[in-house]
Design a protein around this motif. Structure first.
Motif, PDB file in Angstrom:
ATOM      1  N   GLN A  57       0.658  -1.082   0.393  1.00 42.29           N
ATOM      2  CA  GLN A  57       0.016   0.052  -0.284  1.00 42.29           C
ATOM      3  C   GLN A  57       0.944   1.389  -0.206  1.00 42.29           C
ATOM      4  O   GLN A  57       0.160   2.025  -0.784  1.00 42.29           O
ATOM      5  N   PHE A  58       2.155   1.287   1.232  1.00 36.78           N
ATOM      6  CA  PHE A  58       3.036   2.365   0.807  1.00 36.78           C
ATOM      7  C   PHE A  58       3.450   2.496  -0.412  1.00 36.78           C
ATOM      8  O   PHE A  58       3.037   3.473  -0.886  1.00 36.78           O
ATOM      9  N   ILE A  59       4.049   1.451  -1.035  1.00 37.31           N
ATOM     10  CA  ILE A  59       4.630   1.331  -2.313  1.00 37.31           C
ATOM     11  C   ILE A  59       3.468   1.808  -3.541  1.00 37.31           C
ATOM     12  O   ILE A  59       3.831   3.168  -4.594  1.00 37.31           O
ATOM     13  N   LYS A  60       2.620   1.486  -3.832  1.00 39.08           N
ATOM     14  CA  LYS A  60       1.418   1.978  -4.354  1.00 39.08           C
ATOM     15  C   LYS A  60       1.202   3.730  -4.015  1.00 39.08           C
ATOM     16  O   LYS A  60       1.334   4.039  -5.471  1.00 39.08           O
ATOM     17  N   PHE A  61       0.726   3.755  -3.258  1.00 39.36           N
ATOM     18  CA  PHE A  61       0.005   4.921  -3.177  1.00 39.36           C
ATOM     19  C   PHE A  61       1.432   6.251  -3.206  1.00 39.36           C
ATOM     20  O   PHE A  61       0.899   6.924  -2.875  1.00 39.36           O
ATOM     21  N   THR A  62       2.320   6.040  -2.371  1.00 36.23           N
ATOM     22  CA  THR A  62       2.752   7.265  -1.987  1.00 36.23           C
ATOM     23  C   THR A  62       3.829   6.945  -3.388  1.00 36.23           C
ATOM     24  O   THR A  62       4.897   8.617  -3.929  1.00 36.23           O
ATOM     25  N   GLY A  63       4.615   6.310  -3.914  1.00 39.25           N
ATOM     26  CA  GLY A  63       5.352   6.114  -4.829  1.00 39.25           C
ATOM     27  C   GLY A  63       6.862   5.257  -4.611  1.00 39.25           C
ATOM     28  O   GLY A  63       7.743   5.816  -5.248  1.00 39.25           O
ATOM     29  N   THR A  64       6.633   5.521  -2.931  1.00 39.38           N
ATOM     30  CA  THR A  64       7.837   5.122  -2.806  1.00 39.38           C
ATOM     31  C   THR A  64       8.886   3.300  -2.946  1.00 39.38           C
ATOM     32  O   THR A  64       7.875   2.980  -3.193  1.00 39.38           O
ATOM     33  N   SER A  65       9.551   3.655  -3.424  1.00 39.19           N
ATOM     34  CA  SER A  65      10.309   2.387  -3.819  1.00 39.19           C
ATOM     35  C   SER A  65      10.401   1.791  -2.094  1.00 39.19           C
ATOM     36  O   SER A  65      11.144   1.485  -1.217  1.00 39.19           O
ATOM     37  N   ARG A  66      10.410   0.473  -2.757  1.00 39.61           N
ATOM     38  CA  ARG A  66       9.923  -0.770  -1.192  1.00 39.61           C
ATOM     39  C   ARG A  66      11.658  -0.969  -0.886  1.00 39.61           C
ATOM     40  O   ARG A  66      11.776  -1.193   0.052  1.00 39.61           O
TER      41      ARG A  66
END
Length: 172
Positions: A61-70
């Motif tokens: 969810q963090f990756i999908k909605f914030t665009g932050t890399s894994r």
């Protein structure tokens, strides 16, 4: 106008503390994660009318909605914990403030850590009303005319007529 009201209902309240005190110290990815956590918690109203204080958020969810890399996600979460902007717990409320304690856990709950906002929300509407005037100088004591026989209360319109009549007599 109606469209603006509808949009206002679909907003998330962000504590002013973020803008006033913490905005300059947050990196771009920290700010994105923090705002997403606020959206997933304060942005949801429960059936009892209160706001969520924590929510289970997955890394996807963090990756999908914030665009932050894994790759940068764990270090960004750790940075927010060290700056005391969020708390991370398991289902039972046990703190998971190190990467090792979070590793392999399925249900990780995130919560923004803004005491002023949370405390205000929990006591909302429960504060006792304090009177504007206290003691001897309370104007309402004389105007209520309690216990005085023969004197009846006047409507606002009747009072206004009396005041206008007094001004006419004073001017003559």
């Amino acid at each position: 106008m109606l469209l603006l009201i509808m949009r206002y209902k679909q907003t998330t309240q962000v504590p002013n503390e973020i803008f006033d005190s913490h905005l300059s110290s947050l990196t771009h990815s920290e700010l994105k994660l923090l705002l997403f956590i606020i959206r997933k918690t304060y942005g949801w109203q429960l059936k009892n009318g209160k706001r969520k204080h924590r929510d289970r958020i997955s890394h996807s969810q963090f990756i999908k909605f914030t665009g932050t890399s894994r790759r940068s996600l764990p270090s960004t979460i750790q940075s927010l914990i060290l700056k005391q902007h969020i708390t991370v717990t398991d289902y039972n409320g046990v703190l998971l403030h190190t990467p090792e304690s979070r590793k392999g856990k399925l249900n990780i709950f995130y919560a923004p850590l803004f005491h002023s906002y949370v405390n205000q929300g929990s006591n909302l509407g429960k504060k006792k009303h304090k009177p504007m005037q206290i003691g001897l100088y309370n104007k309402t004591k004389e105007t209520k005319l309690r216990g005085k026989k023969g004197i009846q209360r006047q409507t606002d319109w009747e009072r206004m007529k009396d005041i206008l009549n007094m001004k006419k007599f004073a001017g003559d």
